[in-house]
Design an enzyme around this catalytic site. Structure first.
Site, PDB file in Angstrom:
ATOM      1  N   LYS A 279      43.076  -3.518 -40.469  1.00 57.71           N
ATOM      2  CA  LYS A 279      43.343  -2.716 -41.692  1.00 57.71           C
ATOM      3  C   LYS A 279      44.056  -3.403 -42.353  1.00 57.71           C
ATOM      4  O   LYS A 279      44.561  -2.730 -43.244  1.00 57.71           O
ATOM      5  CB  LYS A 279      44.349  -0.981 -41.485  1.00 57.71           C
ATOM      6  CG  LYS A 279      43.968  -0.523 -40.247  1.00 57.71           C
ATOM      7  CD  LYS A 279      45.224   0.510 -39.560  1.00 57.71           C
ATOM      8  CE  LYS A 279      43.769   1.242 -38.533  1.00 57.71           C
ATOM      9  NZ  LYS A 279      45.486   2.194 -37.774  1.00 57.71           N
TER      10      LYS A 279
ATOM     11  N   ASN B 202      43.812   6.937 -35.520  1.00 50.83           N
ATOM     12  CA  ASN B 202      43.980   8.335 -34.738  1.00 50.83           C
ATOM     13  C   ASN B 202      42.373   8.786 -34.215  1.00 50.83           C
ATOM     14  O   ASN B 202      42.275   9.416 -33.294  1.00 50.83           O
ATOM     15  CB  ASN B 202      45.267   9.340 -35.833  1.00 50.83           C
ATOM     16  CG  ASN B 202      45.013  10.176 -34.929  1.00 50.83           C
ATOM     17  OD1 ASN B 202      45.639   9.438 -33.674  1.00 50.83           O
ATOM     18  ND2 ASN B 202      46.030  11.264 -35.394  1.00 50.83           N
TER      19      ASN B 202
ATOM     20  N   PRO C  46      44.186   5.281 -43.286  1.00 53.95           N
ATOM     21  CA  PRO C  46      42.588   4.482 -43.075  1.00 53.95           C
ATOM     22  C   PRO C  46      42.210   4.183 -42.096  1.00 53.95           C
ATOM     23  O   PRO C  46      43.283   3.024 -41.601  1.00 53.95           O
ATOM     24  CB  PRO C  46      42.352   3.343 -44.272  1.00 53.95           C
ATOM     25  CG  PRO C  46      43.235   4.045 -45.503  1.00 53.95           C
ATOM     26  CD  PRO C  46      44.535   4.402 -44.724  1.00 53.95           C
ATOM     27  N   GLU C  47      40.809   3.966 -41.146  1.00 52.46           N
ATOM     28  CA  GLU C  47      40.707   3.495 -40.788  1.00 52.46           C
ATOM     29  C   GLU C  47      39.993   2.048 -40.523  1.00 52.46           C
ATOM     30  O   GLU C  47      39.289   1.269 -41.725  1.00 52.46           O
ATOM     31  CB  GLU C  47      40.132   4.015 -38.818  1.00 52.46           C
ATOM     32  CG  GLU C  47      41.086   5.582 -39.035  1.00 52.46           C
ATOM     33  CD  GLU C  47      40.835   5.808 -37.664  1.00 52.46           C
ATOM     34  OE1 GLU C  47      40.049   4.781 -37.012  1.00 52.46           O
ATOM     35  OE2 GLU C  47      40.864   6.817 -37.721  1.00 52.46           O
TER      36      GLU C  47
ATOM     37  N   ARG D 177      48.212 -12.746 -34.502  1.00 55.22           N
ATOM     38  CA  ARG D 177      49.760 -12.220 -33.848  1.00 55.22           C
ATOM     39  C   ARG D 177      48.847 -11.255 -33.549  1.00 55.22           C
ATOM     40  O   ARG D 177      49.407  -9.697 -33.424  1.00 55.22           O
ATOM     41  CB  ARG D 177      50.878 -11.115 -34.828  1.00 55.22           C
ATOM     42  CG  ARG D 177      51.944 -12.508 -35.241  1.00 55.22           C
ATOM     43  CD  ARG D 177      53.293 -11.612 -35.788  1.00 55.22           C
ATOM     44  NE  ARG D 177      53.175 -11.048 -36.639  1.00 55.22           N
ATOM     45  CZ  ARG D 177      53.525 -11.708 -38.024  1.00 55.22           C
ATOM     46  NH1 ARG D 177      53.490 -12.943 -37.920  1.00 55.22           N
ATOM     47  NH2 ARG D 177      53.195 -11.345 -39.445  1.00 55.22           N
TER      48      ARG D 177
END
Ligand code: ZN
Length: 294
Positions: free
Chosen positions: A52, A162, A2-3, A121
């Site tokens: 995410k 992606n 999942p994006e 981060r």
């Protein structure tokens, strides 16, 4: 995987279902029993998405951190939950509805300090209204790494996977192999703004549509299945803009798709490009798109 738009959408829909309610938590599969016990019976006060990652705030000092990874899935619904399907890591049930989580990469209880360290981060998220792109732009413009790799690096920019990686590079007319340092600030900022627009649209609708109506063979009416994306999963098919067959290769461990005509490579020789993929550039070459203004 999942994006970001899926994760932000999950945060919104799940909070609509269970926000402000006392939640019964358990782990039908048994692998998260201790964690579930620590939030069981507490009120869910917020669900936040960063790229995410999801953070569920429960009354008290606890945060539940979830990352779906490649195989994680949510099932949600209103009212009483059905029996969980398969290996359900975490089951949440409130008066308003239920959430079943299976197969996540991360499902853990963390404290506020750990959450802060984690957030430090990761890169800015185009879907978070307060996030500014400056840090991501600087990282990209200083890097000899391919733009297609940088776009998927969650420490550079959060939430792009992606599909959006391939589509954003196409819409910007940037060859994914282009080293970040050959791009102008204006070009990278435009990609950030495009990402924000596309991801917001994806969050709202639950699906990814990146094509402009004028580029679709059937511009009127509902967007057809094969006309939603420019390059992703379209290997060998004609580019919707120029007709050139879409190419594919592996980049950052995932398949990359692009149109060699609409996304020209930044140097004339493809042999040089091949070499460039193997080594870091010592000095940027003067090429199309290089920032000469600064
Ligand atoms: Zn094309």
């Amino acid at each position: 995987m999942p994006e970001g738009h899926t994760i932000h959408r999950a945060a919104r829909l799940q909070f609509e279902l269970l926000g402000g309610q006392a939640i019964a938590a358990d782990s039908p599969q048994g692998r998260f029993m201790e964690g579930a016990e620590r939030i069981d019976g507490r009120r869910l006060t917020a669900i936040e998405a960063y790229g995410k990652h999801l953070f569920y705030a429960f009354e008290g000092p606890h945060w539940l951190h979830v990352h779906l990874g490649l195989f994680g899935k949510f099932r949600i619904g209103s009212g009483r939950a059905p029996a969980p399907r398969g290996a359900c890591r975490l089951r949440l049930q409130g008066p308003g509805g239920w959430i079943h989580l299976s197969g996540p990469t991360a499902c853990e209880i963390i404290g506020a300090a750990e959450r802060r360290r984690f957030l430090a981060r990761i890169g800015p998220d185009p879907l978070r209204p307060g996030d500014r792109p400056a840090r991501a732009i600087t990282r990209i413009m200083r890097s000899g790494t391919a733009f297609g790799v940088l776009l998927m690096d969650q420490s550079v920019i959060s939430g792009i996977g992606n599909v959006y990686r391939a589509e954003l590079a196409f819409r910007a007319g940037i060859a994914p192999v282009t080293p970040g340092r050959l791009l102008t600030r204006a070009a990278v900022l435009a990609v950030w703004r495009d990402a924000r627009m596309l991801l917001r649209d994806g969050e709202r609708t639950g699906r990814i549509v990146t094509t402009h109506p004028a580029d679709r063979p059937h511009p009127a009416g509902t967007v057809r299945a094969g006309e939603r994306l420019y390059v992703y999963h379209r290997t060998g098919k004609p580019c919707l803009r120029c007709g050139t067959p879409i190419e594919t290769e592996i980049m950052a461990a995932r398949k990359l798709y692009w149109c060699p005509h609409c996304q020209p490579e930044p140097m004339p020789s493809s042999a040089k490009i091949a070499g460039m993929r193997e080594r870091r550039l010592k000095k940027p070459r003067v090429a199309a798109g290089q920032d000469t203004a600064s």
